[in-house]
Design a protein around this motif. Sequence first.
Motif, mmCIF file in Angstrom:
data_model
loop_
_atom_site.group_PDB
_atom_site.id
_atom_site.type_symbol
_atom_site.label_atom_id
_atom_site.label_comp_id
_atom_site.label_asym_id
_atom_site.label_seq_id
_atom_site.Cartn_x
_atom_site.Cartn_y
_atom_site.Cartn_z
ATOM 1 N N GLU A 26 -44.342 146.884 52.056
ATOM 2 C CA GLU A 26 -45.500 146.033 52.351
ATOM 3 C C GLU A 26 -45.085 144.802 53.147
ATOM 4 N N LEU A 29 -44.507 145.774 56.691
ATOM 5 C CA LEU A 29 -45.767 146.149 57.314
ATOM 6 C C LEU A 29 -46.586 144.932 57.740
ATOM 7 N N THR A 30 -46.411 143.813 57.062
ATOM 8 C CA THR A 30 -47.269 142.648 57.291
ATOM 9 C C THR A 30 -46.557 141.429 57.853
ATOM 10 N N ARG A 33 -47.738 139.831 61.036
ATOM 11 C CA ARG A 33 -49.194 139.739 61.090
ATOM 12 C C ARG A 33 -49.729 138.433 60.516
ATOM 13 N N TRP A 81 -53.780 150.055 55.539
ATOM 14 C CA TRP A 81 -52.694 149.353 54.857
ATOM 15 C C TRP A 81 -52.227 148.105 55.593
ATOM 16 N N GLN A 82 -52.252 148.134 56.920
ATOM 17 C CA GLN A 82 -51.682 147.040 57.716
ATOM 18 C C GLN A 82 -52.772 146.088 58.207
#
Length: 103
Positions: A26, A29-30, A33, A81-82
């Motif tokens: 996670e 993935l983030t 962002r 998810w992202q």
Amino acid sequence: MRLGVAFFGPQQQAAAGSWEAVGRWENQLTADRRNPTPEITEKARQLVAGKTDFDSKVRVLASFLQTDIRYVAIEIGIGGWQPHPAADVFHFRYGDCKDKQRY
């Protein structure tokens, strides 16, 4: 009670196996962002100007997210998810739950 989680993302062997592995996945993935732009930072400063306590600051920031950032969820592929980049959420004024909580 026991909870088991298994998620296999694009080009991944396994994202789960332990909660630590899920957390690492996670985070990767983030990570890029959630970076604020100068415009986001300035808007946050404007919103909390004159607020002295934590509760007042959180309330005004939450109010902005609830009223000025529309909730729109289109979860196709990794989009479930992202989160979108914070700059996009701020610029276009929409995002889903993961976009709003990272912003």
